[in-house]
Motif scaffolding. Structure first.
Motif: not given
Lengths: 331, 331
Positions: B38, B65, B71, B81, B85
């Motif tokens: 993460d 995330g 990526h 991410w 968001q």
DNA sequence: CGGTATATGCTGATATCGAGCATAAGCGGA
DNA sequence: TCCGCTTATGCTCGATATCAGCATATACCG
């Protein structure tokens, strides 16, 4: 060891120059999660005034291994791995950097890209044994240009500087030239010993090291190469250590329980790669009360016997955080 | 932002105090590899003299995330991410720390324990939007005791110190008491603003924060709690930033393109959580040639109009590495 | 006993740091 | 218009740290 304390906790950064070596995951089917995690160690000792690093497989790799469920933490996983490979316990350990490994991304594509978590660890040299031929190597074998203890800038002046000059000349902007001056201390700029990584990256970009994708015609500079990003990780570890000895009493992890001030100085010099001013070094050490005399003296110095000292463990809690300088003033 | 390299590249350290919050992988079948990774962000801005951090879900979580195959690198994964968001671009980014997340280990057991890679990112505040209710919170909502700009040590003196005193008194060794003195600047010890993490950890150990497993009878101190280790990660980010502004020109990432010296000072004060000496601050800034006047003045100061300055981008390459101090001398 | 090598103590110039004094230049109201 | 308030800006002074040497002490070796 917990994962961090205050200002040291962890410093990392992505950056322009680094982008070339940037952590990179091979493209895949897109939304899948990343896969395995590897732990990789820069294990350092200083023996007979030489800074040494543990390498495996003929000196071409750093010890590493996968992080597994049975490991209770990342650090204990690292310890387990290194100890099993070298039969050698780890002392001080700190995290260096985490990156997605470009080289392994392809091979491990089935599991997603590999994540590598690198650590710096300090010990004292001991016998090694293991299937992967662990051996201690002087780190200047990998970075000959980083050793300036004798003031010797011969390699830099005679070989590296002209090649960098040529590289800088490929572009007519002054940017490259300034960067060389800054990072290698040319054009009257001072030499900063902690720029190990920047120097390696610059040489990499200039195609002067064996790991470069685009090698310059000149062929690689002297200095052992390593697998994948390992020499880069080693550079990161050296840089971290060079920076850290200046404000934290980590040198003592590398010394015998008792030592003379000159031995301490030689150890610092080995790490920093530069000579330091003896009298000022002593003053700095003594005024900080980092050490205390044992009462005994060492007579094998060749001259006047030197007092033996031991590290005052108390400072670890007294100054667990506040600054403690083991300055590296020029000699 | 390529300018943070070298000695900054990555700093981490293990330490005794941290052991309680140690990264930890739940036991499993032993030899299986660890699973997902993460990315988690401490995204900071300074608005109207207040240091702010982006949080989601009612302020209780940091944006995060999974790292995915699409990526290209860890950093670009993080950027993707956070931007998805928050609809807000990231500026400066640097890695903080990587750990195996205890809280998630159970839930994600099928994939092995989760590895979390945390980052510090700096921007300027903008409108936010997203399914997870991203909101900017003043970071002192989470760490009220860290704000000493008004010299206000009321909370510390009246509430925290007595509780810590009681905690220290549980053992008859002087170790706890010394640690409190060192970390919270009691008993005549100086306050070190960068010990944010150590203070949080100590409070955690003392059972004085909501996240403690063993809460003290007193109940938690004022200050918003967060999910899992998030408040701990936030503390790490704040500590890193507080340490970093002292020797790297990162403040400018948080300021408008032009600013007065007082605005710059207020920004530094917001981050450091302490007042600084105005004249000395100006002297330091000017002698380092970090900024240049735009020629314009700001008249809304309430007093004599102040010259407007802009950051000299040139220093990013001039001093990409060497020290640049934005000292935080007491006001 | 000189010669050599290291240990150890001390000094002077310079730079930096921390704290404070003093003056300048706007604004708003008496 | 002048006063009082506010912020901006310039300058000084002493305490401390840093850098570069000089000088002396104490060993060993022939």
């Amino acid at each position: 060891m917990g994962w961090g304390k205050g200002k040291d906790v962890a410093r990392g950064e992505g950056g322009k120059a680094g982008r070339l070596h940037e952590d990179r995951a091979a493209g895949g089917d897109g939304s899948r999660q990343a896969g395995t995690a590897d732990l990789i160690a820069v294990l350092v000792a200083v023996t007979e005034g030489e800074p040494r690093v543990l390498a495996i497989r003929g000196g071409g790799s750093l010890p590493s291994g996968p992080f597994q469920l049975r490991h209770h933490s990342l650090q204990s996983g690292l310890r387990a791995w290194v100890e099993s490979q070298t039969h050698h316990p780890l002392g001080y350990v700190e995290q260096l950097y985490t990156f997605a490994d470009a080289a392994r991304a392809g091979a491990a594509a089935a599991d997603g890209p590999a994540i590598s978590i690198s650590y710096l660890a300090l010990t004292r040299e001991g016998p090694t044994a293991g299937a992967d031929e662990p051996e201690w190597h002087t780190w200047y074998e990998y970075f000959p240009w980083e050793d300036r203890r004798d003031g010797g800038v011969a390699l830099l002046d005679e070989l590296i500087a002209p090649l960098l000059e040529a590289w800088a000349g490929e572009q007519d902007t002054p940017a490259r030239r300034r960067r060389v001056a800054l990072v290698f201390g040319r054009d009257g700029m001072p030499w900063h010993e902690e720029l190990v990584l920047q120097r390696y990256e610059l040489l990499w970009e200039a195609g002067l090291v064996a790991e470069s994708r685009h090698r310059a015609g000149a062929g690689p500079l002297p200095g052992l190469a390593m697998v994948g990003d390992h020499r880069r990780i080693l550079a990161t570890g050296i840089a971290r250590l060079r920076a850290k000895i200046k404000y934290r009493p980590v040198v003592f992890e590398l010394l015998a329980p008792t030592f003379t001030l000159l031995e301490l100085q030689r150890c610092v010099e080995a790490i920093a790669g530069r000579a330091v001013h003896k009298q000022n070094f002593r003053r700095l050490i003594e005024q900080q009360e980092l050490v205390e005399p044992t009462g005994a003296v060492a007579r094998e110095t060749g001259g006047r016997p030197a007092k033996l000292f031991r590290f005052r463990r108390a400072v670890l809690e007294e100054r667990a955080v506040a600054g403690t300088r083991v300055g590296v003033t020029r000699g």
